[in-house]
Design a protein around this motif. Structure first.
Motif, PDB file in Angstrom:
ATOM      1  N   TRP A  10       0.856  -1.182   0.000  1.00  0.00           N
ATOM      2  CA  TRP A  10       0.000   0.000   0.000  1.00  0.00           C
ATOM      3  C   TRP A  10       0.896   1.238   0.000  1.00  0.00           C
ATOM      4  N   PRO A  11       0.631   2.204  -0.856  1.00  0.00           N
ATOM      5  CA  PRO A  11      -0.411   2.207  -1.883  1.00  0.00           C
ATOM      6  C   PRO A  11      -0.020   1.377  -3.093  1.00  0.00           C
ATOM      7  N   HIS A  12      -0.887   1.371  -4.097  1.00  0.00           N
ATOM      8  CA  HIS A  12      -0.566   0.685  -5.348  1.00  0.00           C
ATOM      9  C   HIS A  12       0.648   1.365  -5.975  1.00  0.00           C
ATOM     10  N   PRO A  13       1.583   0.596  -6.547  1.00  0.00           N
ATOM     11  CA  PRO A  13       2.781   1.194  -7.161  1.00  0.00           C
ATOM     12  C   PRO A  13       2.486   2.297  -8.177  1.00  0.00           C
ATOM     13  N   SER A  14       1.335   2.239  -8.817  1.00  0.00           N
ATOM     14  CA  SER A  14       1.006   3.263  -9.814  1.00  0.00           C
ATOM     15  C   SER A  14       0.912   4.654  -9.195  1.00  0.00           C
ATOM     16  N   ARG A  15       0.613   4.746  -7.918  1.00  0.00           N
ATOM     17  CA  ARG A  15       0.539   6.062  -7.267  1.00  0.00           C
ATOM     18  C   ARG A  15       1.920   6.698  -7.155  1.00  0.00           C
ATOM     19  N   LEU A  16       2.934   5.865  -7.188  1.00  0.00           N
ATOM     20  CA  LEU A  16       4.305   6.373  -7.166  1.00  0.00           C
ATOM     21  C   LEU A  16       4.803   6.668  -8.569  1.00  0.00           C
ATOM     22  N   PHE A  17       4.509   5.781  -9.504  1.00  0.00           N
ATOM     23  CA  PHE A  17       5.098   5.884 -10.830  1.00  0.00           C
ATOM     24  C   PHE A  17       4.282   6.727 -11.811  1.00  0.00           C
ATOM     25  N   ARG A  18       2.975   6.782 -11.625  1.00  0.00           N
ATOM     26  CA  ARG A  18       2.148   7.650 -12.478  1.00  0.00           C
ATOM     27  C   ARG A  18       1.020   8.246 -11.635  1.00  0.00           C
ATOM     28  N   PRO A  19       1.353   9.152 -10.753  1.00  0.00           N
ATOM     29  CA  PRO A  19       0.354   9.728  -9.835  1.00  0.00           C
ATOM     30  C   PRO A  19      -0.777  10.456 -10.549  1.00  0.00           C
ATOM     31  N   GLU A  20      -0.554  10.857 -11.793  1.00  0.00           N
ATOM     32  CA  GLU A  20      -1.611  11.547 -12.536  1.00  0.00           C
ATOM     33  C   GLU A  20      -2.702  10.589 -13.011  1.00  0.00           C
ATOM     34  N   ASP A  21      -2.411   9.284 -13.044  1.00  0.00           N
ATOM     35  CA  ASP A  21      -3.381   8.295 -13.505  1.00  0.00           C
ATOM     36  C   ASP A  21      -3.167   6.970 -12.770  1.00  0.00           C
ATOM     37  N   PRO A  22      -3.375   6.952 -11.459  1.00  0.00           N
ATOM     38  CA  PRO A  22      -3.137   5.728 -10.698  1.00  0.00           C
ATOM     39  C   PRO A  22      -4.241   4.697 -10.916  1.00  0.00           C
ATOM     40  N   VAL A  23      -3.927   3.448 -10.642  1.00  0.00           N
ATOM     41  CA  VAL A  23      -4.937   2.390 -10.677  1.00  0.00           C
ATOM     42  C   VAL A  23      -5.947   2.645  -9.563  1.00  0.00           C
ATOM     43  N   GLN A  24      -7.230   2.572  -9.921  1.00  0.00           N
ATOM     44  CA  GLN A  24      -8.291   2.708  -8.924  1.00  0.00           C
ATOM     45  C   GLN A  24      -8.569   1.334  -8.331  1.00  0.00           C
ATOM     46  N   LEU A  25      -8.458   1.240  -7.027  1.00  0.00           N
ATOM     47  CA  LEU A  25      -8.512  -0.062  -6.372  1.00  0.00           C
ATOM     48  C   LEU A  25      -9.934  -0.503  -6.049  1.00  0.00           C
ATOM     49  N   ILE A  26     -10.141  -1.799  -6.119  1.00  0.00           N
ATOM     50  CA  ILE A  26     -11.438  -2.397  -5.849  1.00  0.00           C
ATOM     51  C   ILE A  26     -11.801  -2.272  -4.371  1.00  0.00           C
ATOM     52  N   GLN A  27     -10.816  -2.443  -3.506  1.00  0.00           N
ATOM     53  CA  GLN A  27     -11.068  -2.518  -2.070  1.00  0.00           C
ATOM     54  C   GLN A  27     -10.253  -1.502  -1.301  1.00  0.00           C
ATOM     55  N   SER A  28     -10.784  -1.113  -0.159  1.00  0.00           N
ATOM     56  CA  SER A  28      -9.997  -0.364   0.819  1.00  0.00           C
ATOM     57  C   SER A  28      -9.077  -1.343   1.541  1.00  0.00           C
ATOM     58  N   PRO A  29      -7.968  -0.867   2.117  1.00  0.00           N
ATOM     59  CA  PRO A  29      -7.074  -1.774   2.847  1.00  0.00           C
ATOM     60  C   PRO A  29      -7.764  -2.582   3.945  1.00  0.00           C
ATOM     61  N   PRO A  30      -8.673  -2.001   4.768  1.00  0.00           N
ATOM     62  CA  PRO A  30      -9.307  -2.820   5.810  1.00  0.00           C
ATOM     63  C   PRO A  30     -10.132  -3.980   5.246  1.00  0.00           C
ATOM     64  N   ILE A  31     -10.857  -3.734   4.140  1.00  0.00           N
ATOM     65  CA  ILE A  31     -11.654  -4.816   3.558  1.00  0.00           C
ATOM     66  C   ILE A  31     -10.746  -5.881   2.975  1.00  0.00           C
ATOM     67  N   LYS A  32      -9.651  -5.484   2.329  1.00  0.00           N
ATOM     68  CA  LYS A  32      -8.714  -6.468   1.790  1.00  0.00           C
ATOM     69  C   LYS A  32      -8.124  -7.323   2.902  1.00  0.00           C
ATOM     70  N   THR A  33      -7.717  -6.687   3.982  1.00  0.00           N
ATOM     71  CA  THR A  33      -7.141  -7.436   5.100  1.00  0.00           C
ATOM     72  C   THR A  33      -8.151  -8.430   5.670  1.00  0.00           C
ATOM     73  N   ARG A  34      -9.398  -7.990   5.806  1.00  0.00           N
ATOM     74  CA  ARG A  34     -10.420  -8.895   6.333  1.00  0.00           C
ATOM     75  C   ARG A  34     -10.619 -10.081   5.412  1.00  0.00           C
ATOM     76  N   ARG A  35     -10.599  -9.842   4.103  1.00  0.00           N
ATOM     77  CA  ARG A  35     -10.771 -10.937   3.151  1.00  0.00           C
ATOM     78  C   ARG A  35      -9.589 -11.911   3.194  1.00  0.00           C
ATOM     79  N   LEU A  36      -8.401 -11.379   3.334  1.00  0.00           N
ATOM     80  CA  LEU A  36      -7.228 -12.240   3.417  1.00  0.00           C
ATOM     81  C   LEU A  36      -7.284 -13.110   4.661  1.00  0.00           C
ATOM     82  N   MET A  37      -7.683 -12.532   5.771  1.00  0.00           N
ATOM     83  CA  MET A  37      -7.780 -13.317   7.007  1.00  0.00           C
ATOM     84  C   MET A  37      -8.894 -14.346   6.922  1.00  0.00           C
ATOM     85  N   ALA A  38      -9.988 -13.995   6.224  1.00  0.00           N
ATOM     86  CA  ALA A  38     -11.073 -14.952   6.039  1.00  0.00           C
ATOM     87  C   ALA A  38     -10.630 -16.140   5.185  1.00  0.00           C
TER      88      ALA A  38
END
Length: 315
Positions: free
Chosen positions: A59-87
């Motif tokens: 976090w964040p997605h690498p695109s926010r570092l390499f192309r901040p003008e057009d970053p990848v829009q993420l499907i999930q917020s970090p808390p939801i992703k973490t919950r899914r990984l633990m599930a």
């Protein structure tokens, strides 16, 4: 240490239990069925040998570092992703900050960097298209070569297909943007979710006879504006999902807002109120958002939406 646990970076991973670590690596945005092939391989192996099943994500997605003008829009917020990984059965989720310094690590130095912070590391699990290191120069072949020097095992999982095409986060993002919620959910392996706190609104829904819960939710990737059949429950609750109909958009009939809002009307009694934190499972796209000529036309349409949602849940 109580498991499962989230650790905010490799620098803080020294307190992990001294057990063999089976580590899946990836961005894992969406934690979709293709990701689960990699993650499940790690959890199965860890359980078989009494080890730890871990995930290294970023976090964040690498695109926010390499192309901040057009970053990848993420499907999930970090808390939801973490919950899914633990599930999925993961014992530890390491969320590594993707900083300029981390991005400069040479591909040949990546595994030594991991071993320095994760001395219990034994096996790495990645997708077949995994890239790593400065300028994304590292690939599976280099990972296997370097792993021999570090005494590590590499497991590369093939991409999973559905409907004649690979399952990918990019494909799911397109489904969400186009309102193809049924397909998005099939590829995810679960219903797309959002989380938000109930905030006060203008109470227009109540005056129309359809009281709504207004959720403070500003996603990175905004799904298609429209009306959806959804289910709702309190965040962290083990209770039942409650069927509802939701509108996500700019409310063009009543205010033409500049910021989209998620409004949820429960089909039965509503046990929630202002200040409650809710999770919404998006089940089915009903229709796109429209501007109606007058409020009475909107009232009639809302009644039809409520009926359509109820019919969906009776299928």
């Amino acid at each position: 240490m109580k498991l499962p646990v989230e650790i905010p970076g490799l620098e803080q991973a020294g307190s992990l239990p001294h057990r063999p670590l089976h580590l899946a690596m990836g961005m894992f945005d969406g934690v979709h069925l293709g990701h689960r092939v990699v993650i499940d391989a790690a959890t199965r192996s860890a359980r078989a040998c009494g080890g730890l099943a871990g995930v290294l994500t970023f976090w964040p997605h690498p695109s926010r570092l390499f192309r901040p003008e057009d970053p990848v829009q993420l499907i999930q917020s970090p808390p939801i992703k973490t919950r899914r990984l633990m599930a999925a059965g993961v014992d530890v989720v390491i969320s590594e900050p993707f900083t300029p310094e981390f991005a400069k690590i040479e591909a040949e130095d990546f595994l030594p960097h991991l071993r320095q912070h994760l001395p219990g590391l034994t096996t790495l699990y990645v997708g077949e298209n995994w890239r790593f290191g400065r300028a994304r120069r590292g690939d599976i072949a280099l990972l296997i070569t370097e792993s021999g020097r570090q005494g590590l095992t590499i497991v590369s999982a093939p991409r999973m297909n559905a409907g004649g095409a690979p399952i990918s986060s990019t494909r799911i993002r397109t489904c969400l943007l186009e309102g193809r919620m049924d397909e998005a959910n099939r590829l995810l392996g679960y219903a797309y979710e959002s989380e938000g706190t109930v905030v006060s609104g203008k109470r227009l829904g109540r005056t129309l006879g359809f009281p709504t819960l207004n959720l403070a939710w500003q996603p990175d990737l905004a799904p298609r504006f429209g009306v959806y059949a959804v289910e709702v429950k309190a965040v962290g609750s083990d209770g039942d999902w409650l069927p509802a109909v939701a509108n996500y958009g700019l409310r063009p009939t009543t205010e033409q807002a500049s910021t989209p809002r998620l409004e949820v009307h429960l089909l039965g009694g509503c046990p929630f109120g202002e200040g409650d934190s809710l999770v919404v499972a998006w089940r089915h796209f009903l229709r796109e958002e429209h501007k109606f000529e007058h409020v009475e036309a909107l009232r009639t349409q809302i009644a039809q939406d409520r009926e359509a949602a109820a019919e969906f849940f009776l299928r």
